[in-house]
Design a protein around this motif. Structure first.
Motif, PDB file in Angstrom:
ATOM      1  N   ILE A 123     -66.215 -96.655 -41.228  1.00 14.43           N
ATOM      2  CA  ILE A 123     -66.385 -95.249 -40.956  1.00 14.43           C
ATOM      3  C   ILE A 123     -65.184 -94.798 -40.670  1.00 14.43           C
ATOM      4  O   ILE A 123     -64.559 -93.813 -41.411  1.00 14.43           O
ATOM      5  N   SER A 124     -64.275 -95.599 -39.930  1.00 17.58           N
ATOM      6  CA  SER A 124     -62.830 -95.193 -39.416  1.00 17.58           C
ATOM      7  C   SER A 124     -61.982 -95.237 -40.595  1.00 17.58           C
ATOM      8  O   SER A 124     -61.019 -94.396 -41.003  1.00 17.58           O
ATOM      9  N   TRP A 125     -62.363 -96.272 -41.349  1.00 22.07           N
ATOM     10  CA  TRP A 125     -61.406 -96.530 -42.668  1.00 22.07           C
ATOM     11  C   TRP A 125     -61.689 -95.341 -43.540  1.00 22.07           C
ATOM     12  O   TRP A 125     -60.783 -94.805 -43.959  1.00 22.07           O
ATOM     13  N   ALA A 126     -62.868 -94.965 -43.886  1.00 24.83           N
ATOM     14  CA  ALA A 126     -63.090 -93.907 -44.593  1.00 24.83           C
ATOM     15  C   ALA A 126     -62.211 -92.386 -44.101  1.00 24.83           C
ATOM     16  O   ALA A 126     -61.951 -91.834 -45.131  1.00 24.83           O
ATOM     17  N   VAL A 127     -62.607 -92.381 -42.903  1.00 22.66           N
ATOM     18  CA  VAL A 127     -62.146 -91.172 -42.316  1.00 22.66           C
ATOM     19  C   VAL A 127     -60.291 -91.124 -42.347  1.00 22.66           C
ATOM     20  O   VAL A 127     -59.494 -90.262 -42.914  1.00 22.66           O
ATOM     21  N   ARG A 128     -59.789 -92.243 -42.242  1.00 18.13           N
ATOM     22  CA  ARG A 128     -58.340 -92.669 -42.119  1.00 18.13           C
ATOM     23  C   ARG A 128     -57.890 -92.452 -43.726  1.00 18.13           C
ATOM     24  O   ARG A 128     -56.786 -91.752 -43.969  1.00 18.13           O
ATOM     25  N   LEU A 129     -58.639 -93.039 -44.759  1.00 18.74           N
ATOM     26  CA  LEU A 129     -58.406 -92.797 -45.962  1.00 18.74           C
ATOM     27  C   LEU A 129     -58.084 -91.098 -46.556  1.00 18.74           C
ATOM     28  O   LEU A 129     -57.285 -90.892 -47.148  1.00 18.74           O
ATOM     29  N   VAL A 130     -59.220 -90.505 -45.914  1.00 16.29           N
ATOM     30  CA  VAL A 130     -59.181 -89.038 -46.248  1.00 16.29           C
ATOM     31  C   VAL A 130     -57.937 -88.504 -45.642  1.00 16.29           C
ATOM     32  O   VAL A 130     -57.241 -87.500 -46.136  1.00 16.29           O
ATOM     33  N   LEU A 131     -57.797 -88.548 -44.320  1.00 17.25           N
ATOM     34  CA  LEU A 131     -56.555 -87.901 -43.802  1.00 17.25           C
ATOM     35  C   LEU A 131     -55.311 -88.367 -44.601  1.00 17.25           C
ATOM     36  O   LEU A 131     -54.431 -87.556 -44.346  1.00 17.25           O
ATOM     37  N   ASN A 132     -55.078 -89.504 -44.581  1.00 18.65           N
ATOM     38  CA  ASN A 132     -53.968 -90.041 -45.108  1.00 18.65           C
ATOM     39  C   ASN A 132     -53.552 -89.312 -46.784  1.00 18.65           C
ATOM     40  O   ASN A 132     -52.350 -88.826 -46.894  1.00 18.65           O
ATOM     41  N   SER A 133     -54.714 -89.443 -47.344  1.00 17.52           N
ATOM     42  CA  SER A 133     -54.784 -88.779 -48.748  1.00 17.52           C
ATOM     43  C   SER A 133     -54.347 -87.443 -48.588  1.00 17.52           C
ATOM     44  O   SER A 133     -53.470 -86.783 -49.455  1.00 17.52           O
ATOM     45  N   GLU A 134     -54.700 -86.685 -47.559  1.00 16.25           N
ATOM     46  CA  GLU A 134     -54.776 -85.118 -47.585  1.00 16.25           C
ATOM     47  C   GLU A 134     -53.198 -85.163 -47.111  1.00 16.25           C
ATOM     48  O   GLU A 134     -52.360 -84.041 -47.190  1.00 16.25           O
ATOM     49  N   TRP A 135     -52.822 -86.056 -46.081  1.00 15.06           N
ATOM     50  CA  TRP A 135     -51.347 -85.834 -45.573  1.00 15.06           C
ATOM     51  C   TRP A 135     -50.379 -86.246 -46.680  1.00 15.06           C
ATOM     52  O   TRP A 135     -49.527 -85.339 -46.742  1.00 15.06           O
ATOM     53  N   ASP A 136     -50.471 -86.838 -47.684  1.00 15.94           N
ATOM     54  CA  ASP A 136     -49.703 -87.159 -48.820  1.00 15.94           C
ATOM     55  C   ASP A 136     -49.860 -85.858 -49.438  1.00 15.94           C
ATOM     56  O   ASP A 136     -48.670 -85.226 -50.081  1.00 15.94           O
ATOM     57  N   ARG A 137     -50.702 -85.266 -49.727  1.00 18.52           N
ATOM     58  CA  ARG A 137     -50.705 -84.016 -50.469  1.00 18.52           C
ATOM     59  C   ARG A 137     -50.202 -82.878 -49.904  1.00 18.52           C
ATOM     60  O   ARG A 137     -49.396 -82.229 -50.855  1.00 18.52           O
ATOM     61  N   HIS A 138     -50.223 -82.889 -48.733  1.00 15.84           N
ATOM     62  CA  HIS A 138     -49.474 -81.686 -47.841  1.00 15.84           C
ATOM     63  C   HIS A 138     -48.305 -81.841 -47.589  1.00 15.84           C
ATOM     64  O   HIS A 138     -47.202 -80.990 -47.495  1.00 15.84           O
ATOM     65  N   TYR A 139     -47.825 -83.152 -46.847  1.00 19.97           N
ATOM     66  CA  TYR A 139     -46.552 -83.154 -46.097  1.00 19.97           C
ATOM     67  C   TYR A 139     -45.782 -84.528 -46.874  1.00 19.97           C
ATOM     68  O   TYR A 139     -44.527 -84.552 -46.275  1.00 19.97           O
ATOM     69  N   ASN A 140     -46.080 -85.531 -47.169  1.00 20.34           N
ATOM     70  CA  ASN A 140     -45.524 -86.777 -47.756  1.00 20.34           C
ATOM     71  C   ASN A 140     -45.035 -86.676 -48.936  1.00 20.34           C
ATOM     72  O   ASN A 140     -45.559 -86.968 -49.858  1.00 20.34           O
ATOM     73  N   VAL A 141     -43.941 -85.798 -49.354  1.00 15.07           N
ATOM     74  CA  VAL A 141     -43.179 -85.473 -50.457  1.00 15.07           C
ATOM     75  C   VAL A 141     -42.670 -86.902 -51.107  1.00 15.07           C
ATOM     76  O   VAL A 141     -42.690 -86.733 -52.336  1.00 15.07           O
ATOM     77  N   THR A 142     -42.385 -87.695 -50.411  1.00 18.36           N
ATOM     78  CA  THR A 142     -41.812 -89.033 -51.198  1.00 18.36           C
ATOM     79  C   THR A 142     -43.027 -89.864 -51.664  1.00 18.36           C
ATOM     80  O   THR A 142     -42.736 -90.846 -52.248  1.00 18.36           O
ATOM     81  N   LEU A 143     -44.282 -89.583 -51.058  1.00 17.79           N
ATOM     82  CA  LEU A 143     -45.382 -90.416 -51.127  1.00 17.79           C
ATOM     83  C   LEU A 143     -44.981 -91.947 -51.010  1.00 17.79           C
ATOM     84  O   LEU A 143     -45.685 -92.770 -51.476  1.00 17.79           O
ATOM     85  N   ASP A 144     -44.298 -92.380 -49.775  1.00 18.04           N
ATOM     86  CA  ASP A 144     -43.976 -93.656 -49.547  1.00 18.04           C
ATOM     87  C   ASP A 144     -45.346 -93.923 -48.780  1.00 18.04           C
ATOM     88  O   ASP A 144     -45.755 -93.438 -47.528  1.00 18.04           O
ATOM     89  N   ARG A 145     -46.159 -94.865 -49.114  1.00 18.65           N
ATOM     90  CA  ARG A 145     -47.226 -95.418 -48.380  1.00 18.65           C
ATOM     91  C   ARG A 145     -47.187 -95.951 -47.011  1.00 18.65           C
ATOM     92  O   ARG A 145     -48.108 -96.069 -46.524  1.00 18.65           O
ATOM     93  N   THR A 146     -45.994 -96.428 -46.807  1.00 19.93           N
ATOM     94  CA  THR A 146     -45.731 -97.029 -45.421  1.00 19.93           C
ATOM     95  C   THR A 146     -45.558 -95.859 -44.680  1.00 19.93           C
ATOM     96  O   THR A 146     -45.779 -96.215 -43.301  1.00 19.93           O
ATOM     97  N   ALA A 147     -45.119 -94.657 -44.952  1.00 18.56           N
ATOM     98  CA  ALA A 147     -45.265 -93.401 -44.115  1.00 18.56           C
ATOM     99  C   ALA A 147     -46.348 -92.775 -43.643  1.00 18.56           C
ATOM    100  O   ALA A 147     -46.554 -91.744 -42.786  1.00 18.56           O
ATOM    101  N   ARG A 148     -47.644 -93.361 -44.244  1.00 21.21           N
ATOM    102  CA  ARG A 148     -48.793 -92.825 -43.731  1.00 21.21           C
ATOM    103  C   ARG A 148     -49.019 -92.905 -42.184  1.00 21.21           C
ATOM    104  O   ARG A 148     -49.087 -94.038 -41.640  1.00 21.21           O
TER     105      ARG A 148
END
Length: 184
Positions: A123-148
């Motif tokens: 469950i926590s993996w699924a929630v973090r996956l959503v949060l990181n994907s949405e973070w990428d969409r709104h804030y992570n302009v470099t799409l650097d996966r290590t910056a999640r």
């Protein structure tokens, strides 16, 4: 009604109703409630483009509380993410005992406690996956996966101790709802 199960339509309606703002300054506007099907779908299909459409008009980081109802194996639980936009401050404050401001956190409320059939890890993996994907969409302009920012270290799943729920319709753990605000 004895021996009747709570269904998803009732849970979805009630939890959405609770989150509807009733006045212009109502804090309910700072809450986003996901469908009870959302986490199950993420666990089955990852965070697919079909699921991403559910959030296309919403920036969940403008919310103070995210609620993820979850149903599996005939049992309900709820994951709450508090202050998701504060993840950067939260990750910086680890080890600072004097830090007293708000932080981001994820809590799994499950009436079965340690006896649950719901995997906190999944469950926590699924929630973090959503949060990181949405973070990428709104804030992570470099799409650097290590910056999640939403990792198991920066946003661990907290599970408060609860009184064990016995799912039998009668006995010392049952609750009588008749006469309580029109219930029963």
């Amino acid at each position: 009604m004895p021996d009747k199960w709570l269904n998803d339509a009732i849970v979805n309606f009630w939890i959405k109703w609770v989150s509807v703002p009733r006045t212009p300054n109502d804090l309910a506007s700072k809450v986003h409630v996901f469908s009870s099907h959302f986490l199950s779908s993420v666990l089955t299909n990852n965070y697919s483009s079909g699921l991403k459409r559910w959030l296309r008009k919403i920036n969940i980081f403008e919310k103070k509380l995210l609620l993820f109802p979850f149903h599996g194996a005939g049992h309900w639980s709820l994951v709450a993410v508090f202050n998701p936009s504060l993840i950067k401050q939260t990750s910086r404050r680890w080890g600072d005992a004097s830090y007293s401001n708000e932080v981001a956190c994820m809590v799994h409320f499950d009436s079965l406690g340690q006896r649950t059939t719901h995997s906190g890890r999944d469950i926590s993996w699924a929630v973090r996956l959503v949060l990181n994907s949405e973070w990428d969409r709104h804030y992570n302009v470099t799409l650097d996966r290590t910056a999640r920012p939403f990792t198991h270290r920066c946003l661990p799943l907290l599970t408060p101790k609860v009184v064990y729920q016995n799912n039998r319709p009668s006995g010392p753990q049952s609750v009588e709802c008749s006469g309580i605000g029109g219930l029963g």
